[in-house]
Design a protein around this motif. Structure first.
Motif, short mmCIF file in Angstrom:
data_model
loop_
_atom_site.label_atom_id
_atom_site.label_comp_id
_atom_site.label_asym_id
_atom_site.label_seq_id
_atom_site.Cartn_x
_atom_site.Cartn_y
_atom_site.Cartn_z
N LEU A 206 63.09 60.71 73.62
CA LEU A 206 61.69 60.30 73.68
C LEU A 206 61.65 58.85 74.13
N LEU A 207 60.99 58.59 75.26
CA LEU A 207 60.89 57.24 75.83
C LEU A 207 59.48 56.71 75.58
N LEU A 208 59.40 55.58 74.85
CA LEU A 208 58.13 54.94 74.52
C LEU A 208 58.22 53.45 74.86
N ALA A 209 57.12 52.73 74.65
CA ALA A 209 57.13 51.29 74.90
C ALA A 209 56.22 50.58 73.92
N GLU A 210 56.62 49.37 73.52
CA GLU A 210 55.79 48.53 72.68
C GLU A 210 54.86 47.67 73.54
N GLY A 211 53.81 47.16 72.91
CA GLY A 211 52.90 46.26 73.61
C GLY A 211 51.78 47.01 74.31
N GLU A 212 50.98 46.27 75.05
CA GLU A 212 49.81 46.84 75.71
C GLU A 212 50.16 47.55 77.01
N ARG A 213 51.36 47.31 77.54
CA ARG A 213 51.73 47.88 78.85
C ARG A 213 53.06 48.61 78.73
N TRP B 127 66.19 61.42 69.89
CA TRP B 127 66.69 60.07 70.14
C TRP B 127 65.54 59.27 70.75
N ARG B 128 64.95 58.39 69.94
CA ARG B 128 63.80 57.61 70.38
C ARG B 128 64.29 56.31 71.02
#
Length: 260
Positions: A51-58, A15-16
């Protein structure tokens, strides 16, 4: 939906959950807290890891400071946001499956607390981790003070927090705040591969292991031995444990996905 601060997707067994407010640095505001909490609650039962991710530069710059500045009653509004964000942290801690995070760029404020709530954190080499509360005259929330104290020890945690210091990825790895450091361009593939590998494993035994490791910090060895005996017996009785033992004896790869 693209206008939501969090995006979700089932990628096979995983589960992303992706923070998707790049324009704000994935800042924590009421919408982000609500959306992330809902995303964790919406995990399909068939998925076996988060799975925990993030968009962008930060990855996450912490609280929405502009929102704090505009608040008519900052004490009440910041207090409500902290309470909502703490429910997100508790949801991660109580997840019935392993939780992997892939972090990059800036991780600040309440974003630091997320690291302590995830089971395995994969960190891009250029990442910078900063409590940041001292810069705006706040004390920590989101589990940040707990996470730093347990990873660094009280003396180094206070030095970092009181001086508004920064840890680079190598330092964060050396003190145990993150589990793995990889090249920036390998972060997503590495974190995704790890999440899938865990999803293929004995996830219920992994959750028991997480409880033991986290509990070790607050129990005596004598108390801890009782918990280990109880949980390993549960694991042996669990279909996962039965499958693992049968596979070992039969000299084959265990199929934990089918062990229901």
């Amino acid at each position: 939906m693209t206008d939501q601060p969090v995006r979700t997707e089932a990628d096979g067994d995983v589960w992303r959950v992706t923070l998707d407010s790049a324009g704000t640095g994935n800042a924590v505001d009421p919408a982000m807290a609500a959306a992330l909490g809902e995303a964790l609650r919406a995990r399909p039962p068939r998925t076996r890891a988060v799975l925990l991710l993030a968009e962008g530069e930060r990855f996450c710059v912490g609280g929405d400071v502009r929102g704090f500045a505009a608040a008519a009653d900052p004490g009440a509004e910041v207090g409500r946001l902290a309470a909502d964000w703490h429910e997100v942290v508790r949801a991660l801690l109580a997840a019935p499956v392993p939780v992997v995070a892939g972090v990059h760029g800036a991780v600040a404020g309440a974003g630091v607390g997320l690291l302590g709530a995830c089971d395995v954190v994969v960190c891009a080499r250029s990442t910078r981790i900063r409590p940041a509360y001292a810069a705006i005259g706040f004390s920590p929330d989101g589990g940040t003070s707990w996470t730093l104290a347990h990873a660094l020890g009280p003396a180094r945690a206070l030095d970092l927090a009181l001086t508004n210091g920064t840890l680079d990825a190598t330092e964060a790895h050396a003190c145990g705040l993150v589990a793995r450091v990889v090249a920036d361009d390998e972060l997503r593939a590495s974190a995704t591969g790890l999440a899938h590998a865990l999803a293929a494993g004995p996830v219920r035994a992994m959750v028991r292991t997480r409880a033991l490791v986290r509990g070790a910090a607050v129990r005596t060895l004598d108390e801890h031995l009782d918990d280990e005996a109880r949980l390993i017996a549960e694991s042996a009785e669990d279909p996962e444990g039965r499958e693992g033992v049968r596979a070992f004896v039969g000299k084959r790869r265990p199929d934990f996905r089918s062990a229901r």
